[in-house]
Design a protein around this motif. Structure first.
Motif, short mmCIF file in Angstrom:
data_model
loop_
_atom_site.label_atom_id
_atom_site.label_comp_id
_atom_site.label_asym_id
_atom_site.label_seq_id
_atom_site.Cartn_x
_atom_site.Cartn_y
_atom_site.Cartn_z
N CYS A 374 0.75 -1.09 -0.02
CA CYS A 374 -0.04 0.03 -0.18
C CYS A 374 0.86 1.32 -0.10
CB CYS A 374 -0.98 0.15 1.35
SG CYS A 374 -2.03 -1.41 1.29
N LEU A 375 0.48 2.46 -0.38
CA LEU A 375 0.79 3.61 -0.34
C LEU A 375 0.12 4.67 0.38
CD1 LEU A 375 2.32 3.91 -4.20
CD2 LEU A 375 3.55 3.47 -2.22
N PRO A 376 0.58 5.53 1.32
CA PRO A 376 -0.11 6.57 1.75
C PRO A 376 -1.00 7.46 0.98
CG PRO A 376 2.13 7.00 2.18
CD PRO A 376 2.01 5.79 1.55
N ASN A 377 -2.16 7.93 1.15
CA ASN A 377 -2.82 8.74 0.15
C ASN A 377 -2.61 10.30 0.83
OD1 ASN A 377 -4.11 10.32 -1.60
ND2 ASN A 377 -6.09 9.32 -1.56
N LEU A 378 -1.41 10.70 0.26
CA LEU A 378 -0.81 12.17 0.89
C LEU A 378 -1.88 13.20 0.47
CD1 LEU A 378 3.07 11.41 1.11
CD2 LEU A 378 1.35 11.05 2.87
N SER A 379 -2.45 12.95 -0.62
CA SER A 379 -3.10 14.06 -1.32
C SER A 379 -4.46 14.15 -0.45
CB SER A 379 -3.41 13.99 -2.71
OG SER A 379 -4.03 12.49 -2.94
N SER A 380 -4.87 13.15 0.19
CA SER A 380 -6.13 13.26 1.10
C SER A 380 -6.28 13.86 2.31
CB SER A 380 -6.98 11.85 0.99
OG SER A 380 -8.05 11.52 1.71
N CYS A 381 -7.26 14.42 2.80
CA CYS A 381 -7.34 15.07 4.10
C CYS A 381 -7.55 13.78 5.16
CB CYS A 381 -8.64 15.98 4.16
SG CYS A 381 -10.34 15.29 3.87
N ASP A 382 -8.12 12.71 4.49
CA ASP A 382 -7.94 11.61 5.63
C ASP A 382 -6.70 11.26 6.34
OD1 ASP A 382 -10.50 11.20 4.75
OD2 ASP A 382 -10.17 9.72 3.27
N GLY A 383 -5.68 11.74 5.80
CA GLY A 383 -4.20 11.62 6.24
C GLY A 383 -4.07 12.05 7.80
N ALA A 384 -4.64 13.26 8.05
CA ALA A 384 -4.65 13.93 9.21
C ALA A 384 -5.33 13.20 10.22
CB ALA A 384 -5.34 15.36 9.01
N ASP A 385 -6.41 12.53 9.86
CA ASP A 385 -6.99 11.54 10.82
C ASP A 385 -6.13 10.14 11.11
OD1 ASP A 385 -9.00 13.18 10.93
OD2 ASP A 385 -10.16 12.21 9.47
N ALA A 386 -5.57 9.77 9.95
CA ALA A 386 -4.54 8.63 10.22
C ALA A 386 -3.46 9.02 11.00
CB ALA A 386 -4.15 8.00 8.90
N LEU A 387 -2.88 10.30 10.97
CA LEU A 387 -1.62 10.57 11.87
C LEU A 387 -2.02 10.76 13.20
CD1 LEU A 387 0.17 13.35 9.79
CD2 LEU A 387 1.01 11.09 10.38
N GLY A 388 -3.19 11.24 13.52
CA GLY A 388 -3.72 11.64 14.86
C GLY A 388 -3.81 10.39 15.57
N SER A 389 -4.15 9.32 14.97
CA SER A 389 -4.66 7.88 15.74
C SER A 389 -3.18 7.21 15.85
CB SER A 389 -5.67 7.15 14.82
OG SER A 389 -5.02 6.69 13.55
N LEU A 390 -2.17 7.69 15.36
CA LEU A 390 -0.98 7.10 15.52
C LEU A 390 -0.54 6.67 17.17
CD1 LEU A 390 1.09 7.76 12.42
CD2 LEU A 390 -0.29 5.38 13.02
N ARG A 391 0.05 5.53 17.50
CA ARG A 391 0.70 5.54 18.96
C ARG A 391 2.10 5.17 18.52
NH1 ARG A 391 -2.76 0.46 20.27
NH2 ARG A 391 -2.16 0.36 18.15
N LEU A 392 2.94 6.13 19.25
CA LEU A 392 4.36 6.13 18.87
C LEU A 392 4.97 5.44 20.25
CD1 LEU A 392 4.97 9.41 17.25
CD2 LEU A 392 4.11 7.48 16.43
N GLY A 393 5.67 4.33 20.17
CA GLY A 393 6.32 3.67 21.19
C GLY A 393 7.77 4.26 21.39
N LYS A 394 8.21 4.45 22.58
CA LYS A 394 9.62 5.10 22.73
C LYS A 394 9.96 4.13 24.10
CE LYS A 394 11.88 9.19 24.64
NZ LYS A 394 11.63 10.35 25.27
N TYR A 395 11.18 3.65 24.04
CA TYR A 395 11.83 3.09 25.15
C TYR A 395 12.94 4.19 25.80
CZ TYR A 395 14.25 -0.60 27.70
OH TYR A 395 15.01 -1.36 28.49
N THR A 396 12.52 4.75 26.57
CA THR A 396 13.43 5.98 26.85
C THR A 396 14.78 5.84 27.28
OG1 THR A 396 11.38 7.30 27.76
CG2 THR A 396 13.68 8.10 28.60
N ALA A 397 15.05 4.69 27.87
CA ALA A 397 16.62 4.39 28.33
C ALA A 397 17.13 3.83 27.15
CB ALA A 397 16.51 3.25 29.41
N TRP A 398 16.85 3.36 26.05
CA TRP A 398 17.34 3.10 24.83
C TRP A 398 17.56 4.27 24.22
CZ3 TRP A 398 14.53 0.41 20.37
CH2 TRP A 398 15.59 -0.19 19.43
#
Length: 663
Positions: A374-398
């Motif tokens: 798949c490719l992200p549809n960066l020309s669509s406004c749906d992308g903002a919603d897709a970004l807002g729902s993302l959960r980013l995992g960070k292992y702080t010590a690493w």
């Protein structure tokens, strides 16, 4: 109690008790004649094994493999089920024409604004020309592919005359470049360019076949024992799109190093600071893009070899999911950790090249059963919603285990900006057994490397290799079968259950994990029946039993969509003067450069490096995003957002050539 160490099953690991351990590699830093003498000792029958044995003991390799009881069965290549489609994406036909996939990718990009790119006032700050800029210039007849090719040819010839040698390319044929450029120019004159990649100059790493250039892999002799008569699959797909191939880019010999040092042909310099390394092993591809000569390049990534030089040179590098691209026609088509991927100055250019080359090897498609690309549809406004729902995992010590806080602070600032602007949720995670992961990767890539090379070493070719390659060979040849199997037990996943006689039929059943709530609902009649290394369930249900390192990461991907880290633990290291003639060994530097990259190789996950700033010395810093299997679209969407948020102007590299300048 003796030396035996017993690991508990992966699912029983207490994450609350996991303590991050800094990797302290115990090995000498050697260059010049001292390094040459050290290698001679390593290759001495009695002394060499003693040195290797001590190095392995000091770095706990023996403790983690031979003296450890690992309860899981081995996994010899990454395996995972198809994933749910990502939101806001366009499905790509991997069996279709490469030029059609590229056109689809163009339609996924925001509209091209030629005024903002070609207005002199707006274009005055430094910027890299993108593929769509070249396409616009060609179509508008500002320049022709032949004119651009001539500028690049003159620069490459200038580089080839430098002393000491600092070549971007190992193999280069000016007349071949002119021939390709003339054909492209003619297509534009006739109004029939093949695709938006028509006339775009791209460099190919020297371990990927590009006919008629020999594939040397950075050595002086590999082309003698490996004749090549056709393009690699990925190169063939680019050729179908009208790409002009500028030649074979320099690299660390056999890809077995992280700096890009190559005494055979000369060491490519970092365009941002000519006294520093580009990073390896795709040193030439990253440098030729960062210097402005090529819009994109193809590299290979078996241990960060695309992402490390992309980070150190301030460009974008994508490592795809294992099996997403066809690696046939490279020196690593035997392996289980390496992939072919694009390097470019922007996310959109990486996306365009990725669209052209994607498509699994037929054998991998059967065994891996990949999700549709798949490719992200960066020309669509749906992308903002897709970004807002993302959960980013960070292992702080690493995340914070870096040589300079410039690196971690710059990456942290970008993550805060992502959360503030797009609402991405930051989630603290813990990743157990990181030292085991690094060891498993070392054993896997080293064993695969030595297995492929052993006949030529025994035939006397080993003495023609660089001293750092010979150091690696001495270490890799000390590993035995039990070491390799232990490493695969650490990697481990196992598959149980298939509906019929072909793995392809998995798609007709459901896919569960053993700890899934659905597991208990299997029909009583579904009893396992031994079939080769699999268990066959007559009900057509496939059960993936993830274990050890794969288990730990797949559990994390239940909680987050992307794991975030700096790409490297340091910025570009200086080139010691004594390293130019004989190379060098500096495993402390290697540890910092590889600190965050090996999980994506060992476990096959997709990952991308995006430039997010500079340290106090003006050296580039990269942010790495790692996604769940087959999640390239999520990475490209998030990387595009990161690129857009980085509002500060990029610094013009010390070595930069504006080959599209029309005045």
């Amino acid at each position: 109690m003796g030396k035996k160490r017993v690991m508990v099953p992966a699912e029983d690991v207490d994450l609350s008790a996991v303590k991050y351990q800094h990797e302290a590699i115990q090995a000498p830093h050697l260059t010049g004649l001292k390094f040459k003498l050290f290698v001679k000792l390593l290759e001495t029958p009695l002394v060499g094994p003693l040195i290797i044995s001590r190095l392995k003991k000091d770095n706990k390799i023996v403790e983690l493999l031979q003296n450890t009881v690992i309860p899981e069965a081995p996994m010899y290549k990454p395996e995972y089920p198809p994933q749910e489609p990502e939101p806001g994406v366009v499905v790509v036909d991997e069996d279709g024409k490469p030029e059609d996939r590229v056109e689809l990718a163009v339609n996924c990009l925001p509209p091209y604004n030629s005024a903002s790119c070609w207005n002199e006032d707006l274009a005055s700050p430094f910027r890299y020309w993108k593929i769509r800029d070249y396409a616009h210039a060609y179509r508008s007849q500002f320049v022709t592919p032949s004119m651009v090719a001539e500028k690049i040819i003159s620069v490459i010839e200038e580089f080839n005359k430098k002393d000491p040698p600092t070549p971007l390319l190992i193999s280069f044929d000016a007349e071949e470049v002119r021939k390709q450029a003339a054909a492209s120019t003619k297509r534009f004159e006739e109004g029939s360019p093949i695709s938006i990649l028509d006339g775009i100059l791209i460099a190919i790493k020297d371990d990927i076949d590009l006919y008629p250039h020999p594939s040397k892999g950075g050595t002086t002799w590999m082309h003698e024992v490996r004749p090549m008569k056709e393009d690699a699959v990925s190169v063939s797909r680019l050729r179908c799109c009208g790409v002009i191939f500028v030649g074979k880019a320099n690299m660390h010999e056999f890809g077995m190093g992280t700096t890009g040092n190559n005494p055979n042909y000369g060491t490519t310099r970092n365009p941002h600071a000519l006294d520093r390394y580009t990073g390896g092993s795709s040193s030439g591809p990253a440098a030729i893009v960062a210097s402005g000569l090529c819009s994109a390049a193809l590299g290979t990534d078996g241990g960060g070899s695309i992402r490390i030089p992309s980070s150190l040179c301030g460009v974008v590098g994508l490592k795809t999911t294992y099996g997403r691209t066809n690696i046939r026609g490279s020196l690593y088509d035997y392996g289980t950790v390496a992939v072919i991927g694009p390097i470019a100055s922007s996310v959109e250019d990486v996306m365009l090249v990725y669209a052209a080359i994607l498509g699994s090897n037929p054998a991998d498609r059967i065994s891996l059963n990949p999700s549709p690309p798949c490719l992200p549809n960066l020309s669509s406004c749906d992308g903002a919603d897709a970004l807002g729902s993302l959960r980013l995992g960070k292992y702080t010590a690493w995340f914070n285990d870096v040589q300079s806080t410039d690196v971690s602070d710059t990456c942290e600032d970008m993550l805060n900006l992502l959360s503030k602007t797009h609402g991405c949720e930051m989630v603290e995670i813990v990743i157990p057994e990181m030292q085991e992961m690094r060891t498993s990767h070392l054993l896997s890539i080293g064993s695969e490397f030595i297995q492929s090379l052993n006949p030529d070493i025994e035939d006397g070719k080993g003495v023609r290799l660089n001293y750092d390659s010979r150091t690696s060979i001495a270490l890799f040849r000390s590993f035995n079968a039990s070491d390799y199997i232990a490493a695969q037990c650490l990697r481990s996943t196992s598959i149980r259950g298939c509906s019929c006689f072909a793995l392809r039929l998995f798609t007709h059943g459901s896919i569960l994990t053993e700890n899934s709530s659905c597991f208990s609902s299997l029909p009583i009649s579904c009893s396992p029946t031994p079939h080769s290394s699999l268990d066959v369930y007559s009900c057509g249900t496939l059960i993936l039993n993830w274990r050890r390192l794969m288990y730990h990461h797949m559990e994390i991907f239940k909680k987050v969509d992307v794991i975030v880290t700096p790409t490297t633990g340091m910025t570009a290291p200086k080139i010691p003067s004594g390293a130019l003639s004989y190379g060098e060994t500096n495993l402390q530097i290697t540890g910092y450069l590889m600190r965050f990259v090996v999980a994506a190789n060992l476990l096959g996950f997709p990952a991308i490096s995006i430039p997010v700033g500079y340290d106090k010395q003006g050296l580039p810093i990269g942010l790495q995003l790692i996604s769940r299997p087959w999640g390239e679209a999520t990475l490209l969407r998030l990387a595009s957002a990161v690129e857009e948020l980085y509002a500060k102007p990029k610094k013009r590299p010390a070595s930069f050539y504006d080959v599209l300048k029309t005045k």
